[in-house]
Design an enzyme around this catalytic site. Structure first.
Site, PDB file in Angstrom:
ATOM      1  N   ASP A 193       0.711  -1.142   0.017  1.00  0.00           N
ATOM      2  CA  ASP A 193      -0.085  -0.116   0.095  1.00  0.00           C
ATOM      3  C   ASP A 193       0.997   1.156   0.035  1.00  0.00           C
ATOM      4  OD1 ASP A 193      -2.740   1.273   0.776  1.00  0.00           O
ATOM      5  OD2 ASP A 193      -1.336   2.300   2.094  1.00  0.00           O
ATOM      6  N   GLU A 277      -1.950  -1.912  -6.231  1.00  0.00           N
ATOM      7  CA  GLU A 277      -3.413  -1.449  -6.820  1.00  0.00           C
ATOM      8  C   GLU A 277      -3.275  -1.078  -8.260  1.00  0.00           C
ATOM      9  OE1 GLU A 277      -4.627   1.571  -4.246  1.00  0.00           O
ATOM     10  OE2 GLU A 277      -2.734   2.882  -4.597  1.00  0.00           O
ATOM     11  N   CYS A 350     -14.615  -9.582  13.324  1.00  0.00           N
ATOM     12  CA  CYS A 350     -13.686 -10.579  13.869  1.00  0.00           C
ATOM     13  C   CYS A 350     -12.544 -10.157  14.700  1.00  0.00           C
ATOM     14  CB  CYS A 350     -12.745 -11.264  12.591  1.00  0.00           C
ATOM     15  SG  CYS A 350     -11.721  -9.725  11.886  1.00  0.00           S
ATOM     16  N   ASP A 357      -3.002   1.434   6.804  1.00  0.00           N
ATOM     17  CA  ASP A 357      -2.341   1.207   5.587  1.00  0.00           C
ATOM     18  C   ASP A 357      -2.082  -0.506   5.699  1.00  0.00           C
ATOM     19  OD1 ASP A 357      -2.421   3.763   5.414  1.00  0.00           O
ATOM     20  OD2 ASP A 357      -0.329   4.111   6.209  1.00  0.00           O
TER      21      ASP A 357
HETATM   22 ZN   LIG Z   1     -13.029  -8.534  10.214  1.00  0.00          ZN
END
Ligand SMILES: [Zn+2]
Length: 405
Positions: A193, A277, A350, A357
């Protein structure tokens, strides 16, 4: 596998040679304008522009400057450029008709000094060690420097370019035969990133900082541009100031280029698969800030370098759709909306709690390995890097800084 590579070297022309170089640029400019005019006239008369062949034919019969002082292929390349300007124009017309909001903009005449390079498409030059022999111009010294900078493969095109600072460069576009190789670590994968504050965050937690010398130079650039904008138009001061500004721009791009070379080398050596990306998708969003523009341009170069270096090392670069990578949870896929100011990713589903980042980098990698990568960088160096560089890396450069991990 046939690959394209670009090699650039600083040129050191003598006073006489420089005069001839400048004269060549000027004749190219006049030829460009003449061809543009002829094309426009022809179009008005018969509703069709000239072919490349037709334009080359015209060059021989055009009046004006003495065209025999310029190599014929260099002039033919000018007609290619005119042809390209027209093709782009007609493409824009078509896009506009389809409802795209763009300026059509008819090809324009080039003002004095507005052609900055000329090209030998096939022949008319030879290289003997570090001496470049240009047809109709003469012998010019090049700075070729270290071994890894020597030209490889077959030279296809040579472009001679003058920078705003007044420096000259020879740019060789070559084709190299590369044997497919197996990567040393095919199973090692990473997502990257990039940001404005940090140069990049890797999915394994490593942060690559922006190099200090770049931050320093950029600060100086800001200062100089502020001074420049206060100078009176047409004064001697503004001329000196402009050269100074151009020099620092060049220095920064050299440093940045050098830094990117080292960083991409390290990454492609270490990882068999690199996920980034896809800027082509991202590029549709126009950023209001200049910094972001520069950033995107250098990111484009970075991805291109990654592509061809990965190819050399036998690895791959996956380009993934960047849409929503900052919002998606890289562990469970849940969407976690956050504003730009929020630097942390906290997933209520979760419980993942990591830097913003880092989460993006992990998500990039997840997308690549889930097989949703849109495209793979092909490492085609055909579009030359937007920024010019000096052939030998600057002495002051540092190796990329690694933090954490
Ligand atoms: Zn998650």
């Amino acid at each position: 596998m046939l690959c394209k590579r670009t090699f650039r070297y600083r040129m050191y022309p003598s006073k006489t040679a420089e005069k001839t170089l400048l004269n060549t640029l000027e004749i190219c400019r006049q030829t460009y304008n003449d061809l543009l005019e002829i094309n426009t006239e022809t179009y008005k008369n018969i509703g069709k522009g000239l072919s490349g062949f037709g334009m080359n034919y015209c060059i021989n019969y055009m009046g004006g400057a003495d065209k025999t002082s310029v190599h014929s292929q260099v002039l033919q390349n000018v007609s290619d450029r005119v042809g390209k300007a027209f093709r782009n124009f007609f493409r824009r017309v078509k896009e506009k008709r389809k409802g795209k909001h763009i300026k059509v903009g008819y090809p324009r005449f080039k003002k004095f000094g507005n052609i900055k390079s000329f090209t030998y498409p096939q022949s008319g030059y030879s290289l003997d060690n570090h001496v470049l022999n240009l047809s109709k111009i003469g012998r010019i010294n090049l700075r070729i420097g270290k071994k890894q900078n020597r030209i490889e493969g077959n030279v296809k095109i040579l472009t001679i370019k003058r920078m705003p600072s007044g420096r000259w460069f020879a740019i060789f576009s070559c084709e190299i035969e590369i044997k497919p190789k197996k990567h040393k670590f095919p199973k090692k994968k990473v997502g990257i990133d990039v940001g404005l504050e940090k140069f990049a965050t890797l999915s394994n937690g490593i942060v690559i900082e922006n190099p200090r010398f770049l931050v320093k130079s950029e600060r100086r650039l800001k200062l100089l541009s502020r001074r420049f904008s206060r100078k009176k138009k047409g004064s001697n001061e503004i001329y000196d100031s402009r050269i100074k500004l151009a020099r620092i721009h060049e220095k920064i791009s050299n440093q940045r280029y050098d830094f990117m070379h080292k960083t991409t080398r390290m990454l492609t050596d270490k990882f068999g698969l690199i996920s980034v990306e896809d800027l082509n998708i991202k590029g549709m969003v126009r950023h209001p800030y200049l910094a972001k523009h520069i950033h995107d341009a250098s990111w484009g170069n970075f991805v291109q370098m990654l592509g061809y270096k990965a190819e050399n090392a036998g690895g791959r670069v996956a380009k993934v759709n960047p849409k929503g990578t900052t919002q998606a949870c890289s562990q469970c896929g849940n969407k976690v909306p956050k504003t730009l100011a929020q630097r942390w990713h906290r997933c209520p589903v979760c419980g993942l709690h990591i830097g913003r980042d880092l989460n993006s980098a992990k998500e990039m990698l997840r997308r690549a390995t889930a097989g949703t990568a849109e495209r793979y960088a092909d490492g085609d160096g055909s579009s030359p890097l937007g920024e010019i560089l000096e052939s030998s890396p600057s002495e002051k450069s540092e190796a990329p800084q690694l933090v954490g991990g």
